[in-house]
Design a protein around this motif. Structure first.
Motif, mmCIF file in Angstrom:
data_model
loop_
_atom_site.group_PDB
_atom_site.id
_atom_site.type_symbol
_atom_site.label_atom_id
_atom_site.label_comp_id
_atom_site.label_asym_id
_atom_site.label_seq_id
_atom_site.Cartn_x
_atom_site.Cartn_y
_atom_site.Cartn_z
ATOM 1 N N ILE A 286 0.993 -1.423 -0.124
ATOM 2 C CA ILE A 286 0.018 0.118 -0.005
ATOM 3 C C ILE A 286 1.457 1.095 -0.068
ATOM 4 C CG2 ILE A 286 -2.256 1.528 0.910
ATOM 5 C CD1 ILE A 286 -2.697 -1.085 2.832
ATOM 6 N N ASP A 287 0.504 1.878 -0.212
ATOM 7 C CA ASP A 287 0.933 3.352 -1.185
ATOM 8 C C ASP A 287 1.161 4.621 0.340
ATOM 9 O OD1 ASP A 287 2.755 5.030 -1.993
ATOM 10 O OD2 ASP A 287 1.050 6.677 -2.513
ATOM 11 N N ASP A 288 2.175 5.225 0.797
ATOM 12 C CA ASP A 288 2.320 5.432 1.432
ATOM 13 C C ASP A 288 2.398 4.419 2.956
ATOM 14 O OD1 ASP A 288 3.148 8.332 2.318
ATOM 15 O OD2 ASP A 288 1.078 8.982 3.148
ATOM 16 N N ILE A 289 2.797 3.468 3.209
ATOM 17 C CA ILE A 289 2.588 2.789 4.193
ATOM 18 C C ILE A 289 4.442 1.831 4.142
ATOM 19 C CG2 ILE A 289 1.928 0.583 5.436
ATOM 20 C CD1 ILE A 289 -0.712 1.561 4.852
ATOM 21 N N ALA A 290 5.461 2.304 5.072
ATOM 22 C CA ALA A 290 6.621 1.846 4.521
ATOM 23 C C ALA A 290 7.022 0.173 5.889
ATOM 24 C CB ALA A 290 7.052 2.383 4.784
ATOM 25 N N ILE A 291 7.769 -0.738 5.211
ATOM 26 C CA ILE A 291 7.803 -1.766 6.513
ATOM 27 C C ILE A 291 9.276 -1.547 6.516
ATOM 28 C CG2 ILE A 291 7.466 -4.166 6.610
ATOM 29 C CD1 ILE A 291 4.772 -2.674 6.442
ATOM 30 N N ALA A 292 9.358 -1.606 7.868
ATOM 31 C CA ALA A 292 11.296 -0.581 7.574
ATOM 32 C C ALA A 292 11.474 -2.137 8.539
ATOM 33 C CB ALA A 292 11.557 0.021 8.258
ATOM 34 N N ARG A 293 12.680 -2.914 8.280
ATOM 35 C CA ARG A 293 12.703 -4.129 8.682
ATOM 36 C C ARG A 293 14.710 -3.726 9.099
ATOM 37 N NH1 ARG A 293 9.403 -8.401 8.077
ATOM 38 N NH2 ARG A 293 8.056 -8.676 6.308
ATOM 39 N N LEU A 294 14.673 -4.318 10.691
ATOM 40 C CA LEU A 294 15.655 -4.038 11.391
ATOM 41 C C LEU A 294 16.433 -5.274 11.897
ATOM 42 C CD1 LEU A 294 14.296 -1.316 12.337
ATOM 43 C CD2 LEU A 294 16.741 -0.893 12.600
ATOM 44 N N SER A 295 17.996 -5.656 11.968
ATOM 45 C CA SER A 295 18.537 -6.535 11.852
ATOM 46 C C SER A 295 19.295 -6.785 13.608
ATOM 47 C CB SER A 295 19.055 -7.706 10.903
ATOM 48 O OG SER A 295 20.025 -6.780 10.687
ATOM 49 N N GLY A 296 19.642 -8.376 13.930
ATOM 50 C CA GLY A 296 20.637 -8.259 14.803
ATOM 51 C C GLY A 296 22.245 -7.192 14.669
ATOM 52 N N LYS A 297 22.469 -7.259 13.213
ATOM 53 C CA LYS A 297 23.466 -5.779 12.479
ATOM 54 C C LYS A 297 23.275 -4.535 13.469
ATOM 55 C CE LYS A 297 24.915 -7.848 8.639
ATOM 56 N NZ LYS A 297 25.574 -7.793 6.915
ATOM 57 N N ASP A 298 21.531 -3.911 13.392
ATOM 58 C CA ASP A 298 21.373 -3.029 13.710
ATOM 59 C C ASP A 298 21.097 -2.813 15.425
ATOM 60 O OD1 ASP A 298 20.743 -2.433 11.277
ATOM 61 O OD2 ASP A 298 19.202 -3.403 11.473
ATOM 62 N N VAL A 299 21.320 -3.644 16.198
ATOM 63 C CA VAL A 299 21.459 -3.922 17.918
ATOM 64 C C VAL A 299 22.614 -2.791 17.849
ATOM 65 C CG1 VAL A 299 21.530 -4.625 19.861
ATOM 66 C CG2 VAL A 299 19.968 -6.001 18.064
ATOM 67 N N VAL A 300 22.279 -1.418 18.710
ATOM 68 C CA VAL A 300 23.272 -0.298 19.373
ATOM 69 C C VAL A 300 22.927 -0.481 20.949
ATOM 70 C CG1 VAL A 300 22.938 1.052 17.771
ATOM 71 C CG2 VAL A 300 21.603 1.305 19.041
ATOM 72 N N ARG A 301 23.287 -2.110 22.098
ATOM 73 C CA ARG A 301 22.795 -2.079 23.025
ATOM 74 C C ARG A 301 24.155 -2.502 23.527
ATOM 75 N NH1 ARG A 301 17.211 -3.463 24.931
ATOM 76 N NH2 ARG A 301 15.586 -2.156 24.266
ATOM 77 N N HIS A 302 24.204 -3.177 24.604
ATOM 78 C CA HIS A 302 26.079 -4.058 24.763
ATOM 79 C C HIS A 302 25.880 -5.110 24.008
ATOM 80 C CE1 HIS A 302 28.451 -6.765 27.271
ATOM 81 N NE2 HIS A 302 28.702 -5.650 28.450
ATOM 82 N N ARG A 303 27.006 -5.438 23.571
ATOM 83 C CA ARG A 303 28.063 -6.171 22.729
ATOM 84 C C ARG A 303 26.853 -7.425 22.561
ATOM 85 N NH1 ARG A 303 30.931 -10.160 24.734
ATOM 86 N NH2 ARG A 303 32.524 -9.838 26.169
ATOM 87 N N LEU A 304 27.019 -8.000 24.105
ATOM 88 C CA LEU A 304 26.194 -9.054 24.250
ATOM 89 C C LEU A 304 24.850 -9.395 24.516
ATOM 90 C CD1 LEU A 304 26.976 -10.047 28.245
ATOM 91 C CD2 LEU A 304 27.753 -11.049 26.224
ATOM 92 N N VAL A 305 23.559 -7.902 23.628
ATOM 93 C CA VAL A 305 23.037 -8.206 23.297
ATOM 94 C C VAL A 305 22.447 -8.843 22.075
ATOM 95 C CG1 VAL A 305 20.467 -6.693 22.890
ATOM 96 C CG2 VAL A 305 21.751 -6.222 24.616
ATOM 97 N N GLN A 306 23.833 -8.240 20.912
ATOM 98 C CA GLN A 306 23.934 -9.005 20.069
ATOM 99 C C GLN A 306 23.958 -10.422 19.593
ATOM 100 O OE1 GLN A 306 26.835 -7.331 17.036
ATOM 101 N NE2 GLN A 306 25.399 -6.387 15.957
ATOM 102 N N GLU A 307 24.878 -10.795 20.383
ATOM 103 C CA GLU A 307 25.522 -11.990 20.532
ATOM 104 C C GLU A 307 23.695 -13.096 20.612
ATOM 105 O OE1 GLU A 307 28.450 -13.623 19.626
ATOM 106 O OE2 GLU A 307 28.606 -11.644 18.784
#
Length: 323
Positions: A286-307
């Motif tokens: 649908i136009d004007d609706i975006a689906i944005a997907r983030l992954s483990g690569k985008d984790v910006v908390r403590h490194r252990l969160v990503q692990e």
């Protein structure tokens, strides 16, 4: 043994790159399995040819970040290294050149730190409704709140509305002490925390008293039409399909909505389908609706969160193969 040199003219850049007790360089050495030493303004990298070439690109990427005034942390080093390993380090400038969204009450600039976050922010800016899906620690809620505060300060909207479903994750609402508001507040605490960070507790209190900011459970949205508002639905994986439809149809004129959630952390009772999963499926074209997907690569908390996220993803894939 292969060797490559990098000349760094500015001593300040060299000091930041190496970090306290050379901790940054040690992390790069471990990641790429190389040896890194410095002689004056020259950094020497030794090891297997392919490893050295990747380490050089990682160091050059970090130097670019340092010159742009970006802090160097463990997560930044790991992220730049992962971009190099995926041959995406040429896109690093997209992150370092990102505009500041807003300044927190403590004077800290808020801006995207990964490519996934940048795409997410751009999606929110360019669409009326954005659905952000990704694991914990990817900044889904924090960046959405920053954009909402910026829109409010720029008078693009007249109020901010933040909501989330009060779904029990193992606890029982009725057993909590206090009146209804006191029972609900713990569920809304992450939203309060983000707003306190952006506005400061005193400014937030004033805005809330004037009705410019509203933080409420999803059930309070029923029957309303939300005009001239920036609306954020957090923890949307815990909405039912009916609740999600109800929320999305509250959208009024000159309003923007952001829906965030993590489909791996659904706390709904068995047999109830997540409204977030359904929305992603049926609204994607649908136009004007975006689906944005983030992954483990985008984790910006403590490194252990990503692990931790990676470990759970591996376990999930293993179970799917068995099934």
């Amino acid at each position: 043994m292969f060797e490559q040199n990098i000349d760094i003219e500015q001593i300040e850049v060299m000091i930041t790159l190496f970090g306290n007790f050379d901790q940054n360089i040690k992390r790069i050495e471990k990641r790429h399995e190389v040896s890194i030493t410095s002689h004056g303004s020259c950094v020497k990298i030794k090891g297997e040819k392919e490893n050295v070439e990747m380490a050089v690109r990682t160091v050059e990427g970090l130097i670019t970040m340092i010159k742009k005034g970006e802090p160097i942390s463990d997560s930044n080093i790991d992220y730049v290294a992962s971009l190099v390993e995926d041959n995406e380090d040429n896109m690093l400038s997209e992150i370092t050149d990102s505009d500041c969204i807003c300044i927190t009450s403590k004077g800290k600039p808020v801006k995207p730190k990964t490519l996934g976050q940048k795409k997410y922010v751009e999606a929110i800016k360019n669409n009326t409704i954005t659905i952000g899906v990704g694991p914990a620690g990817t900044g889904k809620t924090y960046l959405a709140v920053a954009l909402a505060v910026n829109a409010f300060k720029q008078k693009q909207v007249s109020r901010i509305i933040l909501t989330r479903p009060a779904v029990e994750a193992g606890e029982r609402l009725g057993f909590l002490p206090g009146d209804l508001q006191q029972k609900i507040d713990p569920y809304l605490r992450p939203l309060y925390d983000a707003l306190f960070d952006m506005l400061g507790a005193e400014n937030f209190q004033k805005c809330q008293e004037r009705g410019d900011i509203e933080v409420a459970p999803l059930a309070y949205m029923r029957g309303r039409t939300l005009d001239d508002s920036f609306i954020i639905l957090d923890e949307a994986q815990n909405t039912t399909c009916e609740q999600m439809k109800m929320f999305l149809t509250r959208l009024g004129f000159n309003s923007k909505a952001v829906v965030t959630g993590d489909v791996t952390q659904i706390d709904l009772p068995d047999g109830k389908r997540s409204g977030l999963k359904q929305a992603v499926s049926i609204l994607k074209n649908i136009d004007d609706i975006a689906i944005a997907r983030l992954s483990g690569k985008d984790v910006v908390r403590h490194r252990l969160v990503q692990e931790i996220i990676k470990a759970y993803e591996r376990n999930s894939e293993k179970n799917e193969r068995k099934g």
